[in-house]
Scaffold this active site. Structure first.
Site, short mmCIF file in Angstrom:
data_model
loop_
_atom_site.label_atom_id
_atom_site.label_comp_id
_atom_site.label_asym_id
_atom_site.label_seq_id
_atom_site.Cartn_x
_atom_site.Cartn_y
_atom_site.Cartn_z
N ASN A 76 0.88 -1.17 0.00
CA ASN A 76 0.00 0.00 0.00
C ASN A 76 0.91 1.23 0.00
OD1 ASN A 76 -1.80 2.05 0.44
ND2 ASN A 76 -2.39 1.40 2.50
N LYS A 117 0.16 4.22 -0.23
CA LYS A 117 -0.46 5.41 0.37
C LYS A 117 -0.23 6.62 -0.55
CE LYS A 117 -0.02 3.16 4.79
NZ LYS A 117 0.08 3.23 6.24
N HIS A 154 -9.32 1.52 4.91
CA HIS A 154 -8.05 1.60 5.64
C HIS A 154 -8.22 2.48 6.88
CE1 HIS A 154 -3.89 2.58 6.57
NE2 HIS A 154 -3.59 1.48 5.92
N GLU A 157 -6.51 4.79 8.00
CA GLU A 157 -6.29 6.23 7.73
C GLU A 157 -7.55 6.86 7.12
OE1 GLU A 157 -2.71 5.53 5.53
OE2 GLU A 157 -1.78 4.90 7.42
N GLU A 188 -5.22 -4.92 10.45
CA GLU A 188 -4.16 -3.94 10.68
C GLU A 188 -4.41 -3.22 12.01
OE1 GLU A 188 -2.10 -2.61 6.87
OE2 GLU A 188 -3.88 -1.38 6.99
N GLY A 239 2.70 2.28 10.73
CA GLY A 239 3.63 3.40 10.59
C GLY A 239 4.38 3.76 11.86
N SER A 288 3.65 -2.11 10.16
CA SER A 288 5.12 -2.18 10.33
C SER A 288 5.70 -3.54 9.95
CB SER A 288 5.52 -1.80 11.76
OG SER A 288 5.14 -0.47 12.03
#
Ligand code: 13P
Length: 250
Positions: free
Chosen positions: A9, A11, A94, A96, A166, A172, A212
């Site tokens: 991904n 992003k 996701h 985010e 996730e 991250g 991560s």
């Protein structure tokens, strides 16, 4: 054990030139794998990514799509606009998007249904925050995300979906879930799907781990019985690192 689905991904990273360099570097590094390789790139890189990966074992995905096929939805992309380009996968929900753009279980479900109807394979993301985990609510949150986010998804449709577990605290941050934490959470998620769709459908379902994951920890995670692949952020931006994740499971 199934072969794995390893998806990058990207992003909001990589211009068209950078995307071209990364994809050209990646192609020879992953060509021998038995695993499925996907790169989920920004909308502006999709055309280039589809063209460059033609005839290779790399599949291309987008990072979002809308639930309608057209209309007054400024800034959104319709599923058929993606399939028209040759895009096969799309990341939905996701964390985010849930955190910064108001995505809910209901919008995740609507986007997933529209993506499926257009023939895309959704990679649907779920996962708990650190606060939810520490307060003992992890299972409750995962259960809600699955029950609400999949409530109108049929068993037939489920076969075309990839789920990505996730944990938000691992995204991250450099803090990866341990192999056991990731495996246990995915086993729990699978049990919820088994309750909704039956054991066989749940066993067939691909459930990835993301957060991560990198060239150093991929082998341990991918060797766990419940983990069917990875959704990789930062490490997917460097060809050698992403290839090492792909090749970590033989
Ligand atoms: P990182 O691998 O950068 O933690 O990102 C994970 C992720 O969010 C993939 O969708």
């Amino acid at each position: 054990m199934k072969n794995k689905i390893i998806a990058g991904n990207w992003k909001m990273n990589k211009t068209r030139i950078e995307a071209e360099q990364l994809i050209n570097a990646l192609i020879p590094l992953v060509k021998g794998t038995k695993n499925t390789v996907v790169i989920c790139v920004p909308f502006t890189d999709l055309c280039k990514a589809v063209k460059l990966t033609k005839g290779t074992n790399i599949h291309v995905g987008a990072q979002n799509c809308h639930w309608k096929e057209s209309g007054a939805f400024t800034g959104e992309i319709a599923p058929s606009m993606l399939t028209e380009l040759g895009v096969e996968y799309v990341v939905i929900g996701h964390s985010e998007r849930r955190t910064y753009f108001g995505e809910t279980d209901a919008t995740v479900l609507a986007r997933t249904k529209a993506a499926l109807a257009a023939g895309l394979k959704p990679i649907v993301c779920i996962g708990e925050t650190l606060e939810e985990r520490n307060s003992g609510n992890m299972e409750k949150v995962l259960q809600r995300q699955v029950r609400e986010g999949f409530k109108d998804v049929t068993e037939e449709e489920l076969a075309n979906i990839v789920v990505a577990y996730e944990p938000v605290w691992a995204i991250g941050t450099g803090v990866t879930a341990t192999d056991e934490q990731a495996n246990d959470a995915i086993a729990f998620v699978r049990s919820v799907f088994a309750d909704m769709y039956g054991k066989e459908a749940a066993e067939k379902l691909y459930i990835q781990y993301g957060g991560s994951m990198n060239d150093k920890n991929a082998e341990g995670l991918l060797n766990m019985s419940e983990i069917d692949g990875g959704l990789i952020g930062g490490a997917s931006l460097v060809a050698e690192k992403f290839a090492a994740v792909v090749n970590a499971h033989k």
